[in-house]
Design a protein around this motif. Structure first.
Motif, PDB file in Angstrom:
ATOM      1  N   GLY A 577      19.484  71.349  31.937  1.00  0.00           N
ATOM      2  CA  GLY A 577      19.275  69.937  32.224  1.00  0.00           C
ATOM      3  C   GLY A 577      17.855  69.603  32.634  1.00  0.00           C
ATOM      4  O   GLY A 577      17.590  68.534  33.180  1.00  0.00           O
ATOM      5  N   ARG A 578      16.953  70.546  32.410  1.00  0.00           N
ATOM      6  CA  ARG A 578      15.547  70.389  32.808  1.00  0.00           C
ATOM      7  C   ARG A 578      14.725  71.418  32.053  1.00  0.00           C
ATOM      8  O   ARG A 578      15.250  72.182  31.245  1.00  0.00           O
ATOM      9  N   GLU A 579      13.418  71.447  32.331  1.00  0.00           N
ATOM     10  CA  GLU A 579      12.596  72.512  31.770  1.00  0.00           C
ATOM     11  C   GLU A 579      12.961  73.843  32.435  1.00  0.00           C
ATOM     12  O   GLU A 579      13.300  73.886  33.626  1.00  0.00           O
ATOM     13  N   PHE A 580      12.910  74.913  31.664  1.00  0.00           N
ATOM     14  CA  PHE A 580      13.315  76.216  32.187  1.00  0.00           C
ATOM     15  C   PHE A 580      12.348  77.285  31.706  1.00  0.00           C
ATOM     16  O   PHE A 580      11.597  77.098  30.739  1.00  0.00           O
ATOM     17  N   THR A 581      12.394  78.436  32.362  1.00  0.00           N
ATOM     18  CA  THR A 581      11.523  79.559  31.998  1.00  0.00           C
ATOM     19  C   THR A 581      12.300  80.594  31.189  1.00  0.00           C
ATOM     20  O   THR A 581      13.538  80.595  31.173  1.00  0.00           O
ATOM     21  N   ALA A 582      11.545  81.476  30.546  1.00  0.00           N
ATOM     22  CA  ALA A 582      12.176  82.557  29.782  1.00  0.00           C
ATOM     23  C   ALA A 582      12.983  83.455  30.702  1.00  0.00           C
ATOM     24  O   ALA A 582      14.055  83.950  30.328  1.00  0.00           O
ATOM     25  N   ALA A 583      12.491  83.650  31.918  1.00  0.00           N
ATOM     26  CA  ALA A 583      13.209  84.510  32.866  1.00  0.00           C
ATOM     27  C   ALA A 583      14.566  83.912  33.237  1.00  0.00           C
ATOM     28  O   ALA A 583      15.567  84.625  33.338  1.00  0.00           O
TER      29      ALA A 583
END
Length: 639
Positions: A577-583
């Protein structure tokens, strides 16, 4: 009905209108001071049976012909004024040319100032006028000697005008009013006046201004100079408008007040153009002109479609390329004047208000324009039999101000049918269906081990190449009828399927079970090859075949995932529901950083995610690119 006066300056137009209505149509101080009509003047009269005639008193001075045209294009009948004392003058001729170019065939000639001429002079003037009218749309019009000073002939003129009948403007269709004046009335706000060209306008209607697109609500209205709840086609109306962004300066002469369905500004009009016989030389391709349509006055150029020159007196197809957008519909009349605005040059009838910028001279387009020039009742039978084979019903209805139900009736009468916004003849639909089935059948026969054709490949392989949107409508129909099956990314006939040999089928059952168990971190091609003692090239070929039919997806070289699993992973990414990281993505899948990065890079390549530095976000429109997020555990069984 709206009657427009026409004639030379000082031939008594305004005085005659006052004698007919009791109203002095000269409303400007400058007009009073100079004794001439500069702008449009309006007056109304009940001529004896309760019906209101509206009179548009137009300027007779050559410097104000552009103002005359703003009123002339909204009238139903002409009242041509010729002074018995002076006879035919230059503006008499030009105004008559304009009447003729507008196609007005209802009118009366008033031979004014009859008190200044004897009987012989009147007969001579009448003969001159008859000769002038002989080659125009007003041929045979009644000529009535009148005197606004003594009242001679005024009652007879009223009778002749009443006999012309009511407005022929269309009561059907959506509302459309040409604005010729805009002002602010104390205590009321913005008021516009003009002639309703089609449909009806009611109090509280929500309308749009074209070409600006401003929204407006009708607070109140006057029709034919009387308070009313409704204004109809053929009536002059004053509309008290209100709107969040509305102001006097936001509205100009030449705008249209229209139902939202008719808001479609355009700057390319395909027309049938007629050059006046009086022109001294041919009109050349790309000639600059003043263009008058409705109450609008804009600059433009004439793109001839049937040659590079148009001889005086000839008619040809052309495209008017305008410097600014206007409101226009098929059937609108256009007047063209020379670049210096000194003389009227030509007239035109709009055939298609949405002319194409390219291929406008092609044989196909010229055939289409010839069909579009036909009346509503005859156009579809011809249009549907052209090479194109279809009609975009929404665009067709908009161009001709036809309601959808009326377009459907015309289509039915032409022996056609509608399919997702497109109209076809029944035989065209049958041929298209056969073409689709035959093309798929031929492909299956030529490549029995192939899954089928992708949609775009099928479209390009058909005997008739339809535009993408039309092809989609035709294909959707076949899919709904189950005449064509969708198998992953491919289309096939119901009886065709990609079958694996007994050995490959057994191998696929083993592989698919493994892909379900390790769905977020599946083995690679070489791992499967080693596990099942199959040469690596052979294993790779099998998985490539399975990818073609959509059973698996190659996310990275030699790294295949079940298709439902790819959909599931997209859903996992979107669930943030938002920007996220690869981790964060790796932790959700628990499959290690390397594989998670491969998956995200695949998403980036296919527009499923957008990357900004170390952050990514999903694109909502791409969420179901690989289908809904289903249960991956059933994937093998479903296959």
């Amino acid at each position: 009905m709206i009657v427009g006066t026409a004639g030379h300056i000082d031939h008594g137009k305004t005085a005659l209108v006052k004698a007919l209505t009791g109203v002095d149509a000269d409303r400007l101080k400058e007009e009073k001071a100079r004794g001439i009509t500069i702008d449009l003047g309006y007056a109304y009269s009940d001529l004896g049976d309760g019906r209101q005639l509206g009179f548009v008193d137009v300027p007779g001075h050559e410097r104000f012909v552009h103002n005359m045209l703003a009123g002339a294009t909204g009238i139903d009948a002409a009242l041509l004024i010729v002074s018995a004392a002076e006879g035919i003058k230059p503006q008499t001729v030009e105004h008559l040319q304009i009447i003729d170019l507008l196609g007005l065939d209802r009118g009366v000639v008033a031979l004014t100032k009859a008190d200044l001429a004897d009987d012989d002079q009147l007969l001579e003037r009448m003969a001159e006028v008859e000769t002038l009218l002989a080659a125009t749309s007003l041929k045979g019009a009644e000529i009535v000697p009148v005197s606004a000073l003594t009242g001679r002939g005024v009652d007879e003129l009223k009778t002749r005008l009443l006999a012309l009948g009511e407005s022929s403007k269309g009561a059907t269709g959506f509302a459309r009013l040409a604005v010729d004046r805009s002002f602010v009335l104390s205590g009321a706000g913005v008021v516009v006046t003009g002639t309703i060209h089609a449909g009806e306008i009611k109090v509280d209607d929500r309308l749009l201004l074209t070409p600006s697109g401003l929204e407006a609500r009708v607070r109140s209205l006057h029709a034919q100079n009387r308070p009313a709840e409704i204004g109809r086609a053929g009536e002059r109306c004053a509309l008290n408008l209100t709107g969040a962004r509305l102001s006097k300066d936001a509205i100009r002469r030449g705008d249209w007040v229209v139902s939202s369905e008719l808001h479609a500004p355009t700057d390319r009009l395909d027309v049938e153009l007629s050059l006046l016989t009086s022109e001294g030389q041919p009109m050349k391709h790309w000639s600059p002109v003043h263009v008058h349509l409705g109450a609008a006055h804009v600059m433009g150029r004439v793109a001839l479609l049937e040659g590079d020159k148009l001889a005086p007196g000839d008619t040809a197809l052309a495209q008017l390329v305008l410097d600014e957008k206007v409101g226009a519909l098929a059937g609108d009349r256009v007047i063209l004047r020379d670049p210096s605005a000194i003389r009227t040059m030509a007239g035109a009838n709009v055939i298609d208000p949405f002319g194409p910028p390219r291929n406008r001279r092609s044989e196909r387009r010229l055939a289409e324009l010839a069909a579009l020039a036909e009346p509503d009742s005859q156009v579809l039978p011809k249009l549907l039999r052209l090479e194109t084979g279809f009609v975009e019903t929404g665009r067709f209805g908009l161009a001709r101000n036809l309601r959808p139900v009326d377009v459907d009736k015309l289509l039915q009468a032409a022996g056609g049918a509608k399919l997702e916004g497109f109209g076809f003849l029944a035989e065209t639909l049958a041929a298209a269906r056969k073409d689709i089935v035959d093309t798929l059948k031929a492909h299956h026969e030529a490549k029995p081990d192939a899954p089928g054709l992708q949609p775009e490949r099928l479209r390009l392989a058909l005997a008739k190449r339809w535009p993408p949107a039309v092809f989609k409508a035709l294909l959707d129909q076949e899919v709904k009828a189950r005449a064509v099956m969708v198998d992953g990314a491919f289309l096939r006939l119901p009886g065709h399927s990609l079958t694996l040999g007994a050995r490959d089928e057994a191998l696929w059952r083993e592989i698919s079970a493994e892909l379900v168990r390790e769905r977020f971190k599946p083995p690679r091609v070489r791992d499967f090859a080693n596990a099942y003692s199959v040469p690596e090239p052979e294993m790779r070929k099998l998985l490539q075949r399975l990818a073609k039919v959509g059973r698996v997806v190659e996310v990275a070289p030699d790294q295949y995932f079940l298709r439902p699993v790819v959909a599931e992973m997209i859903a996992v990414a979107h669930a943030f529901g938002r920007e996220f990281t690869a981790a964060e993505f790796r932790d959700k899948l628990d499959n290690g950083r390397k594989v998670a990065i491969l998956i995200l890079e695949f998403f980036d390549r296919h527009g499923i995610t957008i990357r900004r530095g170390d952050l990514r976000r999903t694109v909502p429109q791409k969420l179901e690119q690989y289908g809904p997020a289903g249960a991956a555990s059933t994937a093998a069984a479903d296959r």
